[in-house]
Write a protein that holds these residues in place. Structure first.
Motif, PDB file in Angstrom:
ATOM      1  N   LEU A   7       0.833  -1.199   0.000  1.00 34.78           N
ATOM      2  CA  LEU A   7       0.000   0.000   0.000  1.00 34.78           C
ATOM      3  C   LEU A   7       0.868   1.248   0.000  1.00 34.78           C
ATOM      4  CD1 LEU A   7      -2.781  -1.003   2.536  1.00 34.78           C
ATOM      5  CD2 LEU A   7      -2.944  -0.893   0.056  1.00 34.78           C
ATOM      6  N   ASP A   8       1.983   1.185   0.707  1.00 34.59           N
ATOM      7  CA  ASP A   8       2.950   2.275   0.739  1.00 34.59           C
ATOM      8  C   ASP A   8       4.249   1.716   1.300  1.00 34.59           C
ATOM      9  OD1 ASP A   8       2.787   2.328   3.635  1.00 34.59           O
ATOM     10  OD2 ASP A   8       0.969   3.521   3.414  1.00 34.59           O
ATOM     11  N   GLU A   9       5.237   2.539   1.457  1.00 32.49           N
ATOM     12  CA  GLU A   9       6.551   2.078   1.916  1.00 32.49           C
ATOM     13  C   GLU A   9       6.505   1.468   3.314  1.00 32.49           C
ATOM     14  OE1 GLU A   9       9.346   1.872   0.114  1.00 32.49           O
ATOM     15  OE2 GLU A   9       8.101   2.521  -1.551  1.00 32.49           O
ATOM     16  N   ALA A  10       5.559   1.886   4.149  1.00 34.24           N
ATOM     17  CA  ALA A  10       5.505   1.402   5.529  1.00 34.24           C
ATOM     18  C   ALA A  10       4.661   0.130   5.678  1.00 34.24           C
ATOM     19  CB  ALA A  10       4.930   2.491   6.440  1.00 34.24           C
ATOM     20  N   THR A  11       4.001  -0.292   4.617  1.00 38.12           N
ATOM     21  CA  THR A  11       3.129  -1.457   4.696  1.00 38.12           C
ATOM     22  C   THR A  11       3.888  -2.705   4.301  1.00 38.12           C
ATOM     23  OG1 THR A  11       1.271  -0.057   4.091  1.00 38.12           O
ATOM     24  CG2 THR A  11       0.938  -2.420   3.912  1.00 38.12           C
ATOM     25  N   PRO A  12       3.880  -3.728   5.138  1.00 43.86           N
ATOM     26  CA  PRO A  12       4.617  -4.951   4.809  1.00 43.86           C
ATOM     27  C   PRO A  12       3.982  -5.717   3.661  1.00 43.86           C
ATOM     28  CG  PRO A  12       3.312  -5.281   6.779  1.00 43.86           C
ATOM     29  CD  PRO A  12       3.185  -3.821   6.409  1.00 43.86           C
ATOM     30  N   ALA A  13       4.777  -6.556   3.018  1.00 42.94           N
ATOM     31  CA  ALA A  13       4.285  -7.365   1.906  1.00 42.94           C
ATOM     32  C   ALA A  13       3.181  -8.309   2.361  1.00 42.94           C
ATOM     33  CB  ALA A  13       5.437  -8.144   1.288  1.00 42.94           C
ATOM     34  N   THR A  14       3.117  -8.608   3.650  1.00 36.04           N
ATOM     35  CA  THR A  14       2.076  -9.509   4.150  1.00 36.04           C
ATOM     36  C   THR A  14       0.696  -8.891   4.043  1.00 36.04           C
ATOM     37  OG1 THR A  14       2.436  -8.725   6.397  1.00 36.04           O
ATOM     38  CG2 THR A  14       3.610 -10.724   5.740  1.00 36.04           C
ATOM     39  N   ALA A  15       0.619  -7.606   3.692  1.00 33.88           N
ATOM     40  CA  ALA A  15      -0.676  -6.957   3.525  1.00 33.88           C
ATOM     41  C   ALA A  15      -1.383  -7.457   2.267  1.00 33.88           C
ATOM     42  CB  ALA A  15      -0.509  -5.444   3.444  1.00 33.88           C
ATOM     43  N   SER A  65     -20.468   7.618   1.390  1.00 33.35           N
ATOM     44  CA  SER A  65     -19.392   6.709   0.986  1.00 33.35           C
ATOM     45  C   SER A  65     -18.523   6.318   2.169  1.00 33.35           C
ATOM     46  CB  SER A  65     -18.531   7.340  -0.114  1.00 33.35           C
ATOM     47  OG  SER A  65     -19.189   7.233  -1.362  1.00 33.35           O
ATOM     48  N   ALA A  66     -18.330   7.223   3.106  1.00 32.32           N
ATOM     49  CA  ALA A  66     -17.585   6.879   4.320  1.00 32.32           C
ATOM     50  C   ALA A  66     -18.333   5.793   5.097  1.00 32.32           C
ATOM     51  CB  ALA A  66     -17.373   8.119   5.187  1.00 32.32           C
ATOM     52  N   ALA A  67     -19.660   5.861   5.102  1.00 34.52           N
ATOM     53  CA  ALA A  67     -20.460   4.840   5.785  1.00 34.52           C
ATOM     54  C   ALA A  67     -20.327   3.487   5.090  1.00 34.52           C
ATOM     55  CB  ALA A  67     -21.921   5.262   5.850  1.00 34.52           C
ATOM     56  N   VAL A  68     -20.287   3.482   3.764  1.00 36.56           N
ATOM     57  CA  VAL A  68     -20.093   2.229   3.019  1.00 36.56           C
ATOM     58  C   VAL A  68     -18.721   1.655   3.343  1.00 36.56           C
ATOM     59  CG1 VAL A  68     -19.896   1.170   0.733  1.00 36.56           C
ATOM     60  CG2 VAL A  68     -21.675   2.882   1.159  1.00 36.56           C
ATOM     61  N   ALA A  69     -17.697   2.496   3.317  1.00 36.41           N
ATOM     62  CA  ALA A  69     -16.339   2.031   3.626  1.00 36.41           C
ATOM     63  C   ALA A  69     -16.278   1.452   5.040  1.00 36.41           C
ATOM     64  CB  ALA A  69     -15.341   3.178   3.467  1.00 36.41           C
ATOM     65  N   THR A  70     -16.907   2.113   5.990  1.00 39.75           N
ATOM     66  CA  THR A  70     -16.936   1.624   7.364  1.00 39.75           C
ATOM     67  C   THR A  70     -17.642   0.273   7.438  1.00 39.75           C
ATOM     68  OG1 THR A  70     -16.882   3.872   8.242  1.00 39.75           O
ATOM     69  CG2 THR A  70     -17.698   2.152   9.715  1.00 39.75           C
ATOM     70  N   ALA A  71     -18.747   0.126   6.730  1.00 38.18           N
ATOM     71  CA  ALA A  71     -19.482  -1.141   6.718  1.00 38.18           C
ATOM     72  C   ALA A  71     -18.641  -2.279   6.137  1.00 38.18           C
ATOM     73  CB  ALA A  71     -20.776  -0.989   5.921  1.00 38.18           C
ATOM     74  N   CYS A  72     -17.663  -1.930   5.312  1.00 42.12           N
ATOM     75  CA  CYS A  72     -16.763  -2.929   4.724  1.00 42.12           C
ATOM     76  C   CYS A  72     -15.546  -3.188   5.603  1.00 42.12           C
ATOM     77  CB  CYS A  72     -16.311  -2.475   3.339  1.00 42.12           C
ATOM     78  SG  CYS A  72     -17.649  -2.484   2.130  1.00 42.12           S
ATOM     79  N   GLY A  73     -15.488  -2.532   6.761  1.00 41.33           N
ATOM     80  CA  GLY A  73     -14.378  -2.752   7.682  1.00 41.33           C
ATOM     81  C   GLY A  73     -13.170  -1.887   7.435  1.00 41.33           C
ATOM     82  N   LEU A  74     -13.338  -0.836   6.655  1.00 43.59           N
ATOM     83  CA  LEU A  74     -12.218   0.056   6.353  1.00 43.59           C
ATOM     84  C   LEU A  74     -12.190   1.232   7.318  1.00 43.59           C
ATOM     85  CD1 LEU A  74     -12.549   0.196   2.472  1.00 43.59           C
ATOM     86  CD2 LEU A  74     -11.246  -1.408   3.865  1.00 43.59           C
ATOM     87  N   ALA A  75     -11.015   1.826   7.461  1.00 40.03           N
ATOM     88  CA  ALA A  75     -10.838   3.017   8.295  1.00 40.03           C
ATOM     89  C   ALA A  75      -9.984   4.018   7.521  1.00 40.03           C
ATOM     90  CB  ALA A  75     -10.154   2.650   9.612  1.00 40.03           C
ATOM     91  N   PRO A  76     -10.234   5.307   7.727  1.00 37.88           N
ATOM     92  CA  PRO A  76      -9.451   6.312   6.998  1.00 37.88           C
ATOM     93  C   PRO A  76      -7.997   6.321   7.441  1.00 37.88           C
ATOM     94  CG  PRO A  76     -10.868   7.357   8.626  1.00 37.88           C
ATOM     95  CD  PRO A  76     -11.213   5.896   8.630  1.00 37.88           C
ATOM     96  N   THR A  77      -7.134   6.647   6.508  1.00 31.63           N
ATOM     97  CA  THR A  77      -5.707   6.794   6.785  1.00 31.63           C
ATOM     98  C   THR A  77      -5.338   8.264   6.617  1.00 31.63           C
ATOM     99  OG1 THR A  77      -4.961   6.518   4.490  1.00 31.63           O
ATOM    100  CG2 THR A  77      -5.301   4.489   5.800  1.00 31.63           C
ATOM    101  N   ASP A  78      -4.063   8.564   6.747  1.00 29.13           N
ATOM    102  CA  ASP A  78      -3.575   9.925   6.513  1.00 29.13           C
ATOM    103  C   ASP A  78      -3.141  10.133   5.070  1.00 29.13           C
ATOM    104  OD1 ASP A  78      -3.944  10.587   9.184  1.00 29.13           O
ATOM    105  OD2 ASP A  78      -1.925   9.948   9.751  1.00 29.13           O
ATOM    106  N   VAL A  79      -3.352   9.159   4.217  1.00 31.32           N
ATOM    107  CA  VAL A  79      -2.911   9.223   2.821  1.00 31.32           C
ATOM    108  C   VAL A  79      -4.016   9.833   1.964  1.00 31.32           C
ATOM    109  CG1 VAL A  79      -2.119   7.880   0.832  1.00 31.32           C
ATOM    110  CG2 VAL A  79      -1.452   7.195   3.156  1.00 31.32           C
ATOM    111  N   TRP A  80      -3.624  10.811   1.135  1.00 31.56           N
ATOM    112  CA  TRP A  80      -4.551  11.475   0.209  1.00 31.56           C
ATOM    113  C   TRP A  80      -4.133  11.171  -1.222  1.00 31.56           C
ATOM    114  CZ3 TRP A  80      -8.525  15.122   1.278  1.00 31.56           C
ATOM    115  CH2 TRP A  80      -8.757  15.334   2.636  1.00 31.56           C
ATOM    116  N   GLN A  81      -5.119  11.020  -2.091  1.00 34.65           N
ATOM    117  CA  GLN A  81      -4.848  10.835  -3.517  1.00 34.65           C
ATOM    118  C   GLN A  81      -5.958  11.518  -4.300  1.00 34.65           C
ATOM    119  OE1 GLN A  81      -4.135   6.807  -4.776  1.00 34.65           O
ATOM    120  NE2 GLN A  81      -4.623   7.285  -6.893  1.00 34.65           N
ATOM    121  N   ASP A  82      -5.596  12.437  -5.147  1.00 29.01           N
ATOM    122  CA  ASP A  82      -6.556  13.148  -5.995  1.00 29.01           C
ATOM    123  C   ASP A  82      -7.733  13.721  -5.197  1.00 29.01           C
ATOM    124  OD1 ASP A  82      -5.026  12.565  -8.276  1.00 29.01           O
ATOM    125  OD2 ASP A  82      -6.054  10.645  -8.548  1.00 29.01           O
ATOM    126  N   GLY A  83      -7.450  14.305  -4.030  1.00 32.62           N
ATOM    127  CA  GLY A  83      -8.475  14.943  -3.225  1.00 32.62           C
ATOM    128  C   GLY A  83      -9.329  13.998  -2.401  1.00 32.62           C
TER     129      GLY A  83
END
Length: 99
Positions: A7-15, A65-83
């Motif tokens: 996902l980024d430099e800090a994310t291990p390959a096990t992700a 859309s944040a509610a859909v993401a939450t329902a899928c088990g996702l959480a916001p990060t500090d990473v931004w892409q295209d706004g």
């Protein structure tokens, strides 16, 4: 898109494997839970195929859309892409057993 990657430099390959998910629902059908149901169905399908990490990009002002993401088990990060904010999360193993 599904694949093995960091996902980024800090994310291990096990992700990985990682799947990025997205949803679009026409205006007349919004507010009926369609996006949540469809996205959760996709999460289950991906889990049965070995995906371990999910990712989505959500505009910070789009609460539905944040509610859909939450329902899928996702959480916001500090990473931004295209706004939009990147949301990530491990695929819940319970989702793998669903339909």
């Amino acid at each position: 898109a599904v694949g093995h990657r960091h996902l980024d430099e800090a994310t291990p390959a096990t992700a990985g494997p990682v799947a990025e998910i997205a949803w679009v629902v026409g205006t007349p059908w919004q507010g009926r839970g369609i996006a949540t149901e469809a996205a959760r169905g996709m999460v289950g399908w991906l889990g049965r195929r070995g995906v371990r990490t999910l990712m989505a990009h959500v505009h910070p002002d789009h609460r539905a859309s944040a509610a859909v993401a939450t329902a899928c088990g996702l959480a916001p990060t500090d990473v931004w892409q295209d706004g939009e904010v990147r949301w990530t999360g491990p695929l819940d193993h319970r989702e793998r057993r669903k339909g």
